[in-house]
Design a protein around this motif. Structure first.
Motif, PDB file in Angstrom:
ATOM      1  N   GLU A 133       2.557 -13.470   8.964  1.00  0.00           N
ATOM      2  CA  GLU A 133       3.932 -13.027   9.107  1.00  0.00           C
ATOM      3  C   GLU A 133       4.410 -12.444   7.777  1.00  0.00           C
ATOM      4  OE1 GLU A 133       5.560 -13.032  11.974  1.00  0.00           O
ATOM      5  OE2 GLU A 133       3.818 -13.956  12.949  1.00  0.00           O
ATOM      6  N   LEU A 134       5.408 -11.588   7.830  1.00  0.00           N
ATOM      7  CA  LEU A 134       5.932 -10.980   6.611  1.00  0.00           C
ATOM      8  C   LEU A 134       6.420 -12.048   5.625  1.00  0.00           C
ATOM      9  CD1 LEU A 134       6.492  -8.249   5.239  1.00  0.00           C
ATOM     10  CD2 LEU A 134       8.731  -8.239   6.359  1.00  0.00           C
ATOM     11  N   SER A 135       7.008 -13.110   6.141  1.00  0.00           N
ATOM     12  CA  SER A 135       7.523 -14.181   5.266  1.00  0.00           C
ATOM     13  C   SER A 135       6.420 -14.875   4.482  1.00  0.00           C
ATOM     14  CB  SER A 135       8.297 -15.200   6.096  1.00  0.00           C
ATOM     15  OG  SER A 135       7.473 -15.770   7.096  1.00  0.00           O
ATOM     16  N   ASP A 136       5.177 -14.826   4.970  1.00  0.00           N
ATOM     17  CA  ASP A 136       4.067 -15.455   4.249  1.00  0.00           C
ATOM     18  C   ASP A 136       3.800 -14.780   2.905  1.00  0.00           C
ATOM     19  OD1 ASP A 136       3.498 -17.332   6.283  1.00  0.00           O
ATOM     20  OD2 ASP A 136       2.324 -15.849   7.383  1.00  0.00           O
ATOM     21  N   PHE A 137       4.237 -13.534   2.762  1.00  0.00           N
ATOM     22  CA  PHE A 137       4.001 -12.793   1.525  1.00  0.00           C
ATOM     23  C   PHE A 137       5.112 -13.014   0.493  1.00  0.00           C
ATOM     24  CE2 PHE A 137       1.617 -10.735   4.833  1.00  0.00           C
ATOM     25  CZ  PHE A 137       0.437 -10.340   4.221  1.00  0.00           C
ATOM     26  N   ALA A 138       6.191 -13.704   0.887  1.00  0.00           N
ATOM     27  CA  ALA A 138       7.363 -13.821   0.020  1.00  0.00           C
ATOM     28  C   ALA A 138       7.074 -14.500  -1.319  1.00  0.00           C
ATOM     29  CB  ALA A 138       8.492 -14.537   0.757  1.00  0.00           C
ATOM     30  N   PRO A 139       6.326 -15.625  -1.369  1.00  0.00           N
ATOM     31  CA  PRO A 139       6.088 -16.248  -2.680  1.00  0.00           C
ATOM     32  C   PRO A 139       5.358 -15.341  -3.665  1.00  0.00           C
ATOM     33  CG  PRO A 139       5.643 -17.812  -0.923  1.00  0.00           C
ATOM     34  CD  PRO A 139       5.825 -16.475  -0.266  1.00  0.00           C
ATOM     35  N   THR A 140       4.310 -14.661  -3.196  1.00  0.00           N
ATOM     36  CA  THR A 140       3.578 -13.774  -4.108  1.00  0.00           C
ATOM     37  C   THR A 140       4.401 -12.539  -4.442  1.00  0.00           C
ATOM     38  OG1 THR A 140       1.531 -14.541  -3.082  1.00  0.00           O
ATOM     39  CG2 THR A 140       1.361 -12.655  -4.541  1.00  0.00           C
ATOM     40  N   CYS A 141       5.185 -12.053  -3.502  1.00  0.00           N
ATOM     41  CA  CYS A 141       6.093 -10.938  -3.795  1.00  0.00           C
ATOM     42  C   CYS A 141       7.072 -11.339  -4.892  1.00  0.00           C
ATOM     43  CB  CYS A 141       6.830 -10.520  -2.532  1.00  0.00           C
ATOM     44  SG  CYS A 141       8.012  -9.181  -2.769  1.00  0.00           S
ATOM     45  N   TRP A 142       7.621 -12.541  -4.789  1.00  0.00           N
ATOM     46  CA  TRP A 142       8.538 -13.021  -5.836  1.00  0.00           C
ATOM     47  C   TRP A 142       7.836 -13.058  -7.185  1.00  0.00           C
ATOM     48  CZ3 TRP A 142       8.293 -17.336  -9.013  1.00  0.00           C
ATOM     49  CH2 TRP A 142       9.446 -17.591  -9.775  1.00  0.00           C
ATOM     50  N   TRP A 143       6.593 -13.560  -7.205  1.00  0.00           N
ATOM     51  CA  TRP A 143       5.827 -13.594  -8.464  1.00  0.00           C
ATOM     52  C   TRP A 143       5.613 -12.176  -9.000  1.00  0.00           C
ATOM     53  CZ3 TRP A 143       1.290 -11.570 -10.311  1.00  0.00           C
ATOM     54  CH2 TRP A 143       0.795 -12.112 -11.500  1.00  0.00           C
ATOM     55  N   GLN A 144       5.241 -11.252  -8.116  1.00  0.00           N
ATOM     56  CA  GLN A 144       4.987  -9.874  -8.547  1.00  0.00           C
ATOM     57  C   GLN A 144       6.227  -9.220  -9.139  1.00  0.00           C
ATOM     58  OE1 GLN A 144       2.112  -8.595  -8.764  1.00  0.00           O
ATOM     59  NE2 GLN A 144       0.835  -8.834  -6.961  1.00  0.00           N
ATOM     60  N   THR A 145       7.408  -9.609  -8.655  1.00  0.00           N
ATOM     61  CA  THR A 145       8.642  -8.960  -9.115  1.00  0.00           C
ATOM     62  C   THR A 145       9.303  -9.679 -10.284  1.00  0.00           C
ATOM     63  OG1 THR A 145       9.960 -10.163  -7.484  1.00  0.00           O
ATOM     64  CG2 THR A 145       9.117  -8.010  -6.827  1.00  0.00           C
ATOM     65  N   THR A 146       8.789 -10.856 -10.678  1.00  0.00           N
ATOM     66  CA  THR A 146       9.451 -11.634 -11.729  1.00  0.00           C
ATOM     67  C   THR A 146       8.545 -12.051 -12.877  1.00  0.00           C
ATOM     68  OG1 THR A 146       9.063 -13.729 -10.558  1.00  0.00           O
ATOM     69  CG2 THR A 146      11.147 -12.578 -10.105  1.00  0.00           C
ATOM     70  N   SER A 147       7.254 -12.193 -12.647  1.00  0.00           N
ATOM     71  CA  SER A 147       6.371 -12.746 -13.680  1.00  0.00           C
ATOM     72  C   SER A 147       6.058 -11.716 -14.767  1.00  0.00           C
ATOM     73  CB  SER A 147       5.055 -13.214 -13.057  1.00  0.00           C
ATOM     74  OG  SER A 147       4.129 -13.578 -14.069  1.00  0.00           O
ATOM     75  N   GLN A 198       3.430 -11.620 -16.246  1.00  0.00           N
ATOM     76  CA  GLN A 198       2.008 -11.324 -16.081  1.00  0.00           C
ATOM     77  C   GLN A 198       1.752 -10.295 -14.985  1.00  0.00           C
ATOM     78  OE1 GLN A 198       0.638 -15.376 -15.392  1.00  0.00           O
ATOM     79  NE2 GLN A 198      -0.187 -15.444 -17.472  1.00  0.00           N
ATOM     80  N   SER A 199       2.755  -9.973 -14.207  1.00  0.00           N
ATOM     81  CA  SER A 199       2.591  -9.003 -13.131  1.00  0.00           C
ATOM     82  C   SER A 199       2.564  -7.581 -13.686  1.00  0.00           C
ATOM     83  CB  SER A 199       3.755  -9.138 -12.133  1.00  0.00           C
ATOM     84  OG  SER A 199       3.803  -8.023 -11.258  1.00  0.00           O
ATOM     85  N   HIS A 200       1.687  -6.755 -13.127  1.00  0.00           N
ATOM     86  CA  HIS A 200       1.644  -5.344 -13.536  1.00  0.00           C
ATOM     87  C   HIS A 200       2.983  -4.655 -13.249  1.00  0.00           C
ATOM     88  CE1 HIS A 200      -2.611  -5.323 -14.462  1.00  0.00           C
ATOM     89  NE2 HIS A 200      -2.918  -5.778 -13.255  1.00  0.00           N
ATOM     90  N   PHE A 201       3.665  -5.097 -12.203  1.00  0.00           N
ATOM     91  CA  PHE A 201       4.874  -4.402 -11.759  1.00  0.00           C
ATOM     92  C   PHE A 201       6.074  -4.650 -12.663  1.00  0.00           C
ATOM     93  CE2 PHE A 201       2.485  -4.793  -7.714  1.00  0.00           C
ATOM     94  CZ  PHE A 201       2.326  -3.445  -7.458  1.00  0.00           C
ATOM     95  N   THR A 202       6.084  -5.747 -13.410  1.00  0.00           N
ATOM     96  CA  THR A 202       7.217  -6.013 -14.308  1.00  0.00           C
ATOM     97  C   THR A 202       7.029  -5.358 -15.669  1.00  0.00           C
ATOM     98  OG1 THR A 202       6.249  -8.082 -15.121  1.00  0.00           O
ATOM     99  CG2 THR A 202       7.690  -8.218 -13.177  1.00  0.00           C
ATOM    100  N   ARG A 203       5.837  -4.907 -15.967  1.00  0.00           N
ATOM    101  CA  ARG A 203       5.543  -4.397 -17.311  1.00  0.00           C
ATOM    102  C   ARG A 203       5.975  -2.957 -17.515  1.00  0.00           C
ATOM    103  NH1 ARG A 203      -0.642  -6.729 -17.968  1.00  0.00           N
ATOM    104  NH2 ARG A 203      -0.136  -8.934 -17.604  1.00  0.00           N
ATOM    105  N   SER A 204       5.966  -2.163 -16.450  1.00  0.00           N
ATOM    106  CA  SER A 204       6.344  -0.753 -16.593  1.00  0.00           C
ATOM    107  C   SER A 204       6.760  -0.215 -15.238  1.00  0.00           C
ATOM    108  CB  SER A 204       5.173   0.076 -17.144  1.00  0.00           C
ATOM    109  OG  SER A 204       4.073   0.027 -16.258  1.00  0.00           O
TER     110      SER A 204
END
Length: 252
Positions: A174-188, A190-196
């Motif tokens: 389900e889409l909700s199953d991706f929410a924890p990792t999505c939160w990590w990707q948008t806040t950590s 260490q995530s590539h997405f927060t760096r640039s």
């Protein structure tokens, strides 16, 4: 205008036709060419909400793009509205030989006469869907791809030009199953997405146009890159010119 028609207008498809492999390929190509892969929300302080209506609203009404959870999540809604049978697949992205965490990526399985791997949210990837059960090499306008068993619990590795791209868990989520990792990707940090910041669309023949920060990068089909350093005002204009995104300030 209903939401389905507005979405089709957004990607420039006048008639989607009946569910079928040819029409699915046409829809994927149209989506990839019209809707940019971008992570601007993270750097604009906008929440990334994994709700189907919110994802479609962002792509259609706000005329924005997104990253994998957003783009494939929204595209799944369009395909379902057109009569396609769609499942959400979790994948782990390769960084060299190292694998990312579970739910690192969201891809789609579309079942027709055979299952297809559909992905409009990985950036540089296949232009058309890939046969999920095919174990030989698959030619695509954007490269040569292969899907094969990883040897771990029925998982599959997807390769482009012999290089592993991501490993698929074949179970449906389900889409909700991706929410924890999505939160990590948008806040950590260490995530590539927060760096640039990044915003990218394919161009004809397999090239790409990418705006990273204030660097405008043009990649030719043969891989040749040219870079142009823009002013802040020039970058805002480039978002509008190349990606159809209107901003009142630079993401930062």
């Amino acid at each position: 205008m209903d939401q389905q028609q507005a979405y089709l207008d957004r990607i420039g498809v006048a008639d989607p036709g009946e569910p079928g492999a040819g029409n699915l390929a046409r829809l994927q190509e149209a989506h990839l060419r019209a809707v940019p892969f971008e992570n601007l929300s993270i750097h604009l302080g906008e929440p990334v909400v994994l709700d189907p209506a919110a994802l479609v609203e962002k792509v259609v009404q706000r005329r924005r793009g997104g990253f994998c959870y957003e783009l494939n999540g929204a595209f799944a809604e369009l395909l379902r509205s057109l009569g396609y049978e769609v499942s959400l697949l979790a994948a782990r992205v390769f960084d060299g030989e190292r694998l990312g965490p579970p739910f690192d990526h969201l891809a789609l399985r579309v079942d027709l006469a055979e299952p297809w791997l559909v992905d409009v949210g990985f950036g540089r990837f296949a232009l058309h869907p890939l046969r999920l059960d095919e174990r030989g090499e698959q030619a695509d306008p954007y490269g040569r791809f292969a899907i094969g068993p990883s040897g771990e619990d029925g998982e599959l590795d997807v390769l482009r030009g012999g290089e592993p791209q991501y490993r698929i868990d074949q179970r449906s989520y389900e889409l909700s199953d991706f929410a924890p990792t999505c939160w990590w990707q948008t806040t950590s940090p260490q995530s590539h997405f927060t760096r640039s910041t990044t915003c990218s669309l394919p161009t004809g023949g397999g090239g790409r146009t990418t705006l990273s920060g204030t660097r405008l990068i043009r990649t030719a089909p043969d891989g040749t890159r040219t870079e142009e350093q823009l002013t802040d005002g020039g970058a805002i204009a480039a978002y509008r010119e190349h990606f159809g995104i209107t901003l009142d300030r630079l993401p930062g």
